[in-house]
Design a protein around this motif. Structure first.
Motif, PDB file in Angstrom:
ATOM      1  N   LEU A  32       0.871  -1.175   0.000  1.00  0.00           N
ATOM      2  CA  LEU A  32       0.000   0.000   0.000  1.00  0.00           C
ATOM      3  C   LEU A  32       0.908   1.226   0.000  1.00  0.00           C
ATOM      4  CD1 LEU A  32      -2.898   1.216   0.293  1.00  0.00           C
ATOM      5  CD2 LEU A  32      -2.523   1.189   2.755  1.00  0.00           C
ATOM      6  N   ILE A  33       0.951   1.947  -1.103  1.00  0.00           N
ATOM      7  CA  ILE A  33       1.885   3.056  -1.284  1.00  0.00           C
ATOM      8  C   ILE A  33       1.099   4.359  -1.401  1.00  0.00           C
ATOM      9  CG2 ILE A  33       3.810   3.950  -2.652  1.00  0.00           C
ATOM     10  CD1 ILE A  33       4.328   1.205  -1.447  1.00  0.00           C
ATOM     11  N   THR A  34       1.542   5.379  -0.676  1.00  0.00           N
ATOM     12  CA  THR A  34       0.937   6.706  -0.801  1.00  0.00           C
ATOM     13  C   THR A  34       1.770   7.527  -1.783  1.00  0.00           C
ATOM     14  OG1 THR A  34       2.204   7.483   1.120  1.00  0.00           O
ATOM     15  CG2 THR A  34      -0.023   6.658   1.517  1.00  0.00           C
ATOM     16  N   VAL A  35       1.091   8.155  -2.742  1.00  0.00           N
ATOM     17  CA  VAL A  35       1.795   8.916  -3.780  1.00  0.00           C
ATOM     18  C   VAL A  35       1.072  10.227  -4.045  1.00  0.00           C
ATOM     19  CG1 VAL A  35       2.658   6.822  -4.910  1.00  0.00           C
ATOM     20  CG2 VAL A  35       0.502   7.841  -5.681  1.00  0.00           C
ATOM     21  N   SER A  36       1.771  11.109  -4.725  1.00  0.00           N
ATOM     22  CA  SER A  36       1.158  12.329  -5.249  1.00  0.00           C
ATOM     23  C   SER A  36       1.582  12.437  -6.702  1.00  0.00           C
ATOM     24  CB  SER A  36       1.623  13.562  -4.463  1.00  0.00           C
ATOM     25  OG  SER A  36       1.158  14.738  -5.100  1.00  0.00           O
ATOM     26  N   ALA A  37       0.652  12.143  -7.604  1.00  0.00           N
ATOM     27  CA  ALA A  37       0.959  12.191  -9.034  1.00  0.00           C
ATOM     28  C   ALA A  37       1.304  13.610  -9.477  1.00  0.00           C
ATOM     29  CB  ALA A  37      -0.227  11.657  -9.841  1.00  0.00           C
ATOM     30  N   LYS A  38       0.775  14.598  -8.773  1.00  0.00           N
ATOM     31  CA  LYS A  38       0.998  15.990  -9.160  1.00  0.00           C
ATOM     32  C   LYS A  38       2.397  16.458  -8.794  1.00  0.00           C
ATOM     33  CE  LYS A  38      -1.183  20.544  -8.832  1.00  0.00           C
ATOM     34  NZ  LYS A  38      -2.304  21.318  -8.217  1.00  0.00           N
ATOM     35  N   THR A  39       2.871  16.108  -7.596  1.00  0.00           N
ATOM     36  CA  THR A  39       4.181  16.573  -7.132  1.00  0.00           C
ATOM     37  C   THR A  39       5.292  15.556  -7.352  1.00  0.00           C
ATOM     38  OG1 THR A  39       3.852  15.702  -4.879  1.00  0.00           O
ATOM     39  CG2 THR A  39       3.002  17.912  -5.359  1.00  0.00           C
ATOM     40  N   GLY A  40       4.945  14.302  -7.614  1.00  0.00           N
ATOM     41  CA  GLY A  40       5.960  13.268  -7.815  1.00  0.00           C
ATOM     42  C   GLY A  40       6.384  12.566  -6.540  1.00  0.00           C
ATOM     43  N   ARG A  41       5.746  12.872  -5.434  1.00  0.00           N
ATOM     44  CA  ARG A  41       6.121  12.231  -4.175  1.00  0.00           C
ATOM     45  C   ARG A  41       5.708  10.762  -4.182  1.00  0.00           C
ATOM     46  NH1 ARG A  41       4.144  13.935   1.983  1.00  0.00           N
ATOM     47  NH2 ARG A  41       4.952  12.053   3.001  1.00  0.00           N
ATOM     48  N   GLY A  42       6.602   9.895  -3.690  1.00  0.00           N
ATOM     49  CA  GLY A  42       6.306   8.474  -3.546  1.00  0.00           C
ATOM     50  C   GLY A  42       6.594   7.641  -4.793  1.00  0.00           C
ATOM     51  N   MET A  43       7.128   8.239  -5.865  1.00  0.00           N
ATOM     52  CA  MET A  43       7.368   7.483  -7.099  1.00  0.00           C
ATOM     53  C   MET A  43       8.491   6.451  -6.928  1.00  0.00           C
ATOM     54  SD  MET A  43       5.073   8.472  -9.110  1.00  0.00           S
ATOM     55  CE  MET A  43       3.806   9.627  -8.596  1.00  0.00           C
ATOM     56  N   ASP A  44       9.485   6.772  -6.112  1.00  0.00           N
ATOM     57  CA  ASP A  44      10.563   5.810  -5.849  1.00  0.00           C
ATOM     58  C   ASP A  44      10.012   4.573  -5.146  1.00  0.00           C
ATOM     59  OD1 ASP A  44      12.334   7.527  -6.996  1.00  0.00           O
ATOM     60  OD2 ASP A  44      13.082   8.358  -5.107  1.00  0.00           O
ATOM     61  N   ARG A  45       9.181   4.802  -4.127  1.00  0.00           N
ATOM     62  CA  ARG A  45       8.608   3.670  -3.389  1.00  0.00           C
ATOM     63  C   ARG A  45       7.656   2.868  -4.266  1.00  0.00           C
ATOM     64  NH1 ARG A  45       5.352   5.450   0.159  1.00  0.00           N
ATOM     65  NH2 ARG A  45       5.577   7.680  -0.139  1.00  0.00           N
ATOM     66  N   LEU A  46       6.952   3.547  -5.181  1.00  0.00           N
ATOM     67  CA  LEU A  46       6.054   2.849  -6.095  1.00  0.00           C
ATOM     68  C   LEU A  46       6.855   1.928  -7.017  1.00  0.00           C
ATOM     69  CD1 LEU A  46       3.159   2.468  -7.129  1.00  0.00           C
ATOM     70  CD2 LEU A  46       3.558   4.376  -8.711  1.00  0.00           C
ATOM     71  N   HIS A  47       7.988   2.412  -7.518  1.00  0.00           N
ATOM     72  CA  HIS A  47       8.843   1.599  -8.391  1.00  0.00           C
ATOM     73  C   HIS A  47       9.342   0.360  -7.651  1.00  0.00           C
ATOM     74  CE1 HIS A  47      12.880   0.678 -10.238  1.00  0.00           C
ATOM     75  NE2 HIS A  47      12.078   0.586 -11.272  1.00  0.00           N
ATOM     76  N   GLU A  48       9.792   0.537  -6.416  1.00  0.00           N
ATOM     77  CA  GLU A  48      10.276  -0.598  -5.626  1.00  0.00           C
ATOM     78  C   GLU A  48       9.152  -1.600  -5.355  1.00  0.00           C
ATOM     79  OE1 GLU A  48      11.870   1.170  -2.147  1.00  0.00           O
ATOM     80  OE2 GLU A  48      13.542   2.161  -3.179  1.00  0.00           O
ATOM     81  N   ALA A  49       7.954  -1.091  -5.066  1.00  0.00           N
ATOM     82  CA  ALA A  49       6.828  -1.979  -4.785  1.00  0.00           C
ATOM     83  C   ALA A  49       6.435  -2.786  -6.019  1.00  0.00           C
ATOM     84  CB  ALA A  49       5.634  -1.162  -4.280  1.00  0.00           C
ATOM     85  N   VAL A  50       6.469  -2.171  -7.199  1.00  0.00           N
ATOM     86  CA  VAL A  50       6.116  -2.873  -8.437  1.00  0.00           C
ATOM     87  C   VAL A  50       7.118  -3.992  -8.722  1.00  0.00           C
ATOM     88  CG1 VAL A  50       5.984  -2.617 -10.944  1.00  0.00           C
ATOM     89  CG2 VAL A  50       4.809  -0.988  -9.477  1.00  0.00           C
ATOM     90  N   LEU A  51       8.415  -3.702  -8.581  1.00  0.00           N
ATOM     91  CA  LEU A  51       9.436  -4.730  -8.814  1.00  0.00           C
ATOM     92  C   LEU A  51       9.328  -5.853  -7.799  1.00  0.00           C
ATOM     93  CD1 LEU A  51      12.635  -2.676  -9.738  1.00  0.00           C
ATOM     94  CD2 LEU A  51      11.047  -3.844 -11.252  1.00  0.00           C
TER      95      LEU A  51
END
Length: 485
Positions: free
Chosen positions: A347-366
């Protein structure tokens, strides 16, 4: 692909129909009403021995403001600048309109190679419109019918000399592909490459921020976005390098409740999104932090699980949340309660507008993809099964104990297991869930779908149904006569 061809023109001149004809599949949505296509869609096209990338674009609108039509126009103009060749499509039956003249002037300024084609030119009714195309100053028009496949030979004749120029350029600038990577890490042993990228689909309800999220990952505004719900209609795929990982990502249309989907076009959009889920390896279910885990969100997540895809839950618009710690705790509790079949999924929290959490999203997908490819040896599985049986033996319906004899893994992507047992039809679902939860915890497979099948083991003993008899040698030694004497 040797070069890129963008199909441009006014709305409803047949761009998507021609796109489908060139790629040989019905990838783009086609309907009689204008303005169906809104995003850029890419496909691998073929005419004879020519192979190239074709881009289907939104209809060129005369709006230049920040309205939906204005943003669609800006997106199409950017595609014109990106493409090597532009195929300008005009409706031969409607003739050349003032808008066509405006767009012809834009193409002369923005594109070095423009091919003019008069579509819907079958029959004598289109003759006048074809003649009008000469006035655009873009050379002799190709007389085409995208629906019936007419005029492709003439298009091939014009593309061939240009293709030779772009092939020479592509050979010079070709990037390295299929590069070996370090395989010492745990998880998936597959090496991603440009020919076999990681396949990811982003799904969710309308206006959750799917297109904005993908634009953030791409680093450019490739997909059309805005405050209006339901902008995306096609399932658009884009290939890019996500922090060094070759990735193909799908942007899908927002999925509303079935009862609210009445229009034919929206039904086509939803079915296109469902098809993208089937092509994906990892599905990112995007939620809106203001209204998370609504009934439709649960249905979408359950759909991805039933399709056997690795699932990552991403909560968007996290920058708008004030009490982040309390909200995160609430989200995790709701996730565990409402989606038990995906227990342990990230469960990853992100902000598509500011780019926050994109690193954690990439790690979670892999990580999710690695778990999705988990392989466990039969010896380890059977040692584990013995321990599970000792802790909690299976029930004995009617006084007959169900025997679980052995277990093996038969598939990955997702992990699938078979347990050979007696009376498999009488084993309750609760005991199957007990085994699945044990697999998740003991073999570190959180969140991924697990398939567990109970199968009856056929007895292969050929003497089981025969009566016991004394061997002939022993009968002779004992002095007994054989039967029948």
């Amino acid at each position: 692909m040797s070069f890129t061809l963008a199909i441009v023109g006014r709305p409803n001149v047949g761009k998507s129909t021609l796109f489908n004809r060139l790629v040989g599949r019905r990838l783009a949505l086609v309907d009689d009403q204008p303005g169906v296509t809104r995003d850029l869609r890419e496909g691998e096209a073929r005419i004879g021995d020519l192979r190239f990338t074709v881009i289907d674009t939104a209809g060129l609108e005369e709006a230049t403001d920040e309205s939906l039509q204005g943003r669609m126009r800006m997106l199409t103009e950017r595609a014109v600048e990106m493409a090597d060749i532009c195929l300008f499509l005009v409706d031969a039956r409607a003739g050349v309109l003032p808008a066509d003249e405006v767009f012809a002037d834009i193409l002369r300024r923005k594109s070095a190679h423009v091919i003019l084609a008069a579509n819907k030119a079958e029959g004598n009714a289109a003759d006048a419109g074809v003649l009008e195309c000469y006035a655009l100053g873009l050379g002799e028009p190709i007389r085409m019918s995208a629906e019936h496949g007419e005029g492709l030979n003439d298009l091939y004749t014009q593309l061939s000399p240009l293709a030779e120029q772009f092939e020479a350029r592509a050979a010079k600038d070709a990037p390295d592909v299929d590069v070996d990577v370090d395989e010492d890490g745990e998880g998936d042993s597959r090496t991603f490459s440009d020919t076999k990228p990681l396949q990811v689909a982003v799904v969710g309800r309308p206006n959750a921020g799917k297109s904005t999220l993908i634009n953030q990952l791409l680093g450019e505004d490739k997909l059309l976005t805005g405050p209006e719900a339901g902008i995306t209609r096609d399932a658009i795929s884009t290939q890019f390098s996500w922090k060094g990982t070759p990735t193909r990502i799908w942007d899908t249309a927002g999925m509303r409740k079935r009862a609210k989907v009445q229009e034919k076009l929206e039904k086509l959009s939803v079915s296109d999104g469902l098809r993208a889920v089937k092509f994906a390896e990892v599905v990112i279910v995007l939620l809106d932090v203001n209204i998370p885990f609504e009934q439709q969100d649960l249905r979408i997540a359950d759909l991805a699980e039933r399709e056997g895809r690795a699932v990552v839950i991403a909560v968007n618009k996290w920058d708008l949340e004030g009490e982040k710690q309390d909200k995160l705790k609430e989200l995790k509790e709701e996730f565990a309660r409402l989606l038990p079949q995906l227990r342990g999924a990230p469960l990853i929290t992100v902000s598509a507008k500011t780019g926050r959490g994109m690193d954690r999203l990439h790690e979670a997908v892999l990580r999710a993809h690695s778990i999705w490819n988990t392989r466990i040896s039969t010896a380890r599985l059977n040692r584990w099964l013995t321990g599970m049986l000792e802790v909690h033996p299976p029930p004995a319906p009617g006084g007959r104990r169900i025997k679980l004899r052995y277990m093996t893994q038969v598939k990955t992507r997702p992990p699938a297991f078979v347990v050979m047992c007696s009376l498999p039809e009488k084993l309750p679902d609760s005991y199957r869930r007990y085994l699945i939860n044990g697999l998740r915890e003991d073999f570190d497979m959180p969140g991924t779908p697990i398939r567990l099948t109970m199968r009856s083991q056929a007895d292969k003993n050929p003497y089981k149904s025969k009566k016991k008899s004394t061997p002939s040698r022993l009968r002779k030694h004992l002095g007994k006569k054989p039967h029948g004497e």
